[in-house]
Design an enzyme around this catalytic site. Structure first.
Site: not given
Lengths: 275, 391
Positions: B71-72, B150, B178, B198-199, B324
């Site tokens: 996806g990126t 997401n 998504q 995205s796969g 965190c």
């Protein structure tokens, strides 16, 4: 997923000494909901002035809870003078180590202990020592200096990991960098003092970088670049050949030429095209 | 210990049917689709078939499908293509709640001379459309608006936005990672220019993605190399994964109804069960504008990582919006953009279901989470029994 030691996991799943001591001799509270972690520590002494009971309440992640639990275990049986000597590294060591990003959890423990001891002695809260650098988390230059020196921290990220400074709005990053630089410049006497470049030095370094690196790279694509002028930190250049008509030339100028010159000469340079 | 996997917005299991279609291409049929021999050629035909299946899921033409590595890569390709095809334009638009694949790329471009408009969301995660429309200009090269968020699961009105952006000379891209496979997505009807898939979010393996590029959209490749993908993305095809993705898209099309009915009912059962049984539990995201599989709930006065690790002891997998990760301890940029108060933001947990989840699993979580929350709250200095709900 964090790589926690078995001891951290144990103190998180089965925390010791949760709660508040009744009629405590000392209480210390640090952190806040906004900070993302907070700890309330209370302790009580026996007739021999040794800590008989120590309890905690913690809002925070697994390592914050484990650090608090570990600290209460370390406190029990100690005199206040002995307890005072516990450092955040001692807490982390007791747990078999903490991930670097989680070291502030042990700092939280030490800070609460410090406050609880002040409370026990009836002293006023520690007067703020130094000047606040990080406004978000109220961290002073002295505290940052201490963390940098004690733990040999080299980057702003490291400082944030240890004392939280710089983790909020990030406005103080420049100041933190100055503190870090200051400490290592002092430590490293032999290092040549960074002198401000003269204009002549700057221009010749720009010319050299253009000749040695940038021109050959552009020439490969049938283009070229010419240095027109340098005014302060502004570098005026002219694109020639295919570069002059290339649609991506602005990207080349900003993403390649400017970045390379900033690296090689000085980070303040701005490259502008002259048509 | 059995794993109860409720983190399907992070990644999904590879469907067994998908793996079955892939295995021959990892073992026997290792030919290169570009080869002249028929051994390689047969692989090429399977890639064509996979491309048709992907196209069918989103109602595109097969020629509009470019296979990428993730996806990126699809996002980076789209944004770079748009700004390189419009070099005179210096303004780009996106939302404040994008995935880092878009967010960090936009921040990088902002440092390199681009003017960025970050469109805000309200406290329910709904996009401020007026803000978006009032910031369009002749200088705008691209607007990239995610199809569904997401973290909150909130779905943005991509059809309506596409309508408004039409004929304005602005490239419209959507990160639909998504949305695809969870809700119907029809690129022809919507009329957007580019879209990322995205796969591994739809039961195909990791390492394969898709960029949809509408016919006629100005394009320049991001990965320059061989002639693959009709010169739009160089590099030998990830054959097995592409074939797997084709199968996954076929399955996703068949499962859309089930996600909208059975999975939605499971999600609601989980959400209602938790909110009813746990005091001071607040829903993040507009209830009736969300993906049917996602539920993001804040448990006030405790911290997310601690909740996740306690759940981990029971084999329950979910995510937290509280990172965190460093001294900053900041809640996610999405929750901050929504203005979720600190009391709640640090203790947010995202559950994201798939067709593989069962009612038994949901009931197990509803039964076992309340004692965990209670235990952590008893440790928290901020928790007082019966604390009133903060607004």
């Amino acid at each position: 997923m964090w790589e926690y030691t078995d001891k951290v996991k144990d103190h998180f799943i089965n925390p010791r000494n949760v709660g508040e001591v009744e009629n405590p001799d000392g209480v210390g509270e640090v952190g806040s909901m906004a900070c993302g972690d907070a700890l309330k520590l209370s302790f009580k002494l026996d007739e021999n002035n040794r800590i008989k009971e120590a309890k905690f309440q913690t809002f925070g992640c697994a390592s914050a809870i484990a650090s608090s639990s570990a600290m209460t275990e370390m406190l029990i049986g100690k005199t206040v003078e002995e307890a005072e000597k516990i450092t955040n590294d001692d807490i982390a060591d007791y747990l078999g180590g903490l991930p670097k990003e989680k070291m502030h959890c042990s700092v939280l423990g030490r800070d609460a202990l410090e406050k609880a001891i002040y409370c026990y002695r009836g002293e006023d809260e520690k007067v703020i020592d130094g000047n606040i650098v990080c406004e978000c988390f109220g961290v002073t230059d002295k505290e940052i200096e201490r963390a940098v020196t004690e733990h040999h921290l080299r980057s702003i990220e490291d400082v944030t990991n240890y004392v939280k400074a710089g983790g909020g709005c990030e406005n103080c990053h420049e100041d933190i960098q100055k503190i870090i630089d200051g400490i290592y410049d002092k430590a490293d006497d032999k290092a040549p003092e960074k002198k401000k470049m003269t204009n002549i030095q700057k221009i010749s370094l720009i010319e050299e970088t253009l000749e040695r690196e940038i021109k050959p790279a552009l020439q490969k694509d049938g283009g070229n670049i010419e240095l027109i002028d340098v005014d302060g930190d502004r570098v005026y250049v002219k694109l020639i050949g295919t570069c002059a008509t290339c649609k991506a030339s602005q990207l080349t100028l900003k993403n390649y030429v400017e970045i390379r010159l900033q690296e090689m000469v000085t980070p303040d340079l701005i490259v502008e095209e002259v048509k | 210990m059995d794993i109860i996997y409720m983190d399907n917005n992070a990644t999904t299991r590879v469907a067994p049917e998908v793996l079955d279609t892939m295995l021959p291409y990892l073992k026997d049929f290792y030919g290169n689709a570009s080869s002249m021999h028929s051994f390689g050629g047969s692989v090429g035909r399977e890639i064509i078939a996979a491309r048709e299946k992907v196209a069918a899921l989103i109602n595109a033409d097969p020629g509009e499908i470019i296979f990428t590595s993730c996806g990126t890569e699809s996002d980076s390709t789209a944004i770079n293509a748009a700004i390189r095809s419009n070099p005179e334009k210096r303004h780009i638009i996106t939302t404040r709640v994008e995935h880092p694949a878009i967010k960090n790329l936009y921040e990088f471009l902002a440092k390199n001379g681009y003017r960025v408009t970050w469109v805000p969301v309200d406290k329910e995660g709904v996009l401020d459309l007026d803000y978006l429309y009032s910031h369009l200009s002749e200088d705008t090269a691209i607007a990239s608006i995610m199809w569904a968020n997401n973290e909150s699961g909130v779905v943005f009105p991509i059809d309506e936005i596409a309508e408004k952006l039409r004929n304005k000379g602005i490239v419209f891209h959507s990160d639909a990672v998504q949305a695809v496979g969870k809700i119907p997505v029809d690129v022809k009807q919507t009329g957007l220019d580019m879209m990322s898939i995205s796969g591994h979010k739809i039961h195909a393996p990791k390492g394969v993605g898709v960029l949809y590029v509408k016919k006629g959209t100005k394009f320049s490749p991001f990965m320059i190399g061989g002639h693959q993908e009709r010169n739009r993305r160089g590099g030998t095809e990830n054959v097995a994964s592409i074939i797997g993705l084709g199968k996954a898209c076929e399955l996703a099309g068949n499962h859309l109804d089930e996600i909208d009915t059975r999975v939605r009912i499971l999600r609601d059962r989980l959400e209602n069960g938790l909110i009813e049984n746990i005091p001071n539990a607040l829903l993040n995201g507009k209830k009736d504008e969300r993906l049917p599989n996602t539920s993001n709930i804040s448990f006030e006065f405790i911290e997310g990582e601690a909740i996740l690790l306690m759940m981990d002891q029971l084999g329950i997998c979910a995510s937290s919006g509280s990172a965190c990760t460093s001294g900053s301890l900041e809640p996610s940029h999405v929750l901050r953009a929504m203005g979720v108060p600190f009391t709640a933001a640090h203790g947010s947990i995202r559950f994201s279901l798939s067709t593989y989840n069962t009612e038994k699993e949901v009931d197990y979580v509803v039964e076992n989470l309340p004692p965990i929350i209670d235990r952590l709250r008893k440790m928290s200095p901020f928790w007082k029994e019966g604390a009133c709900k903060l607004q």
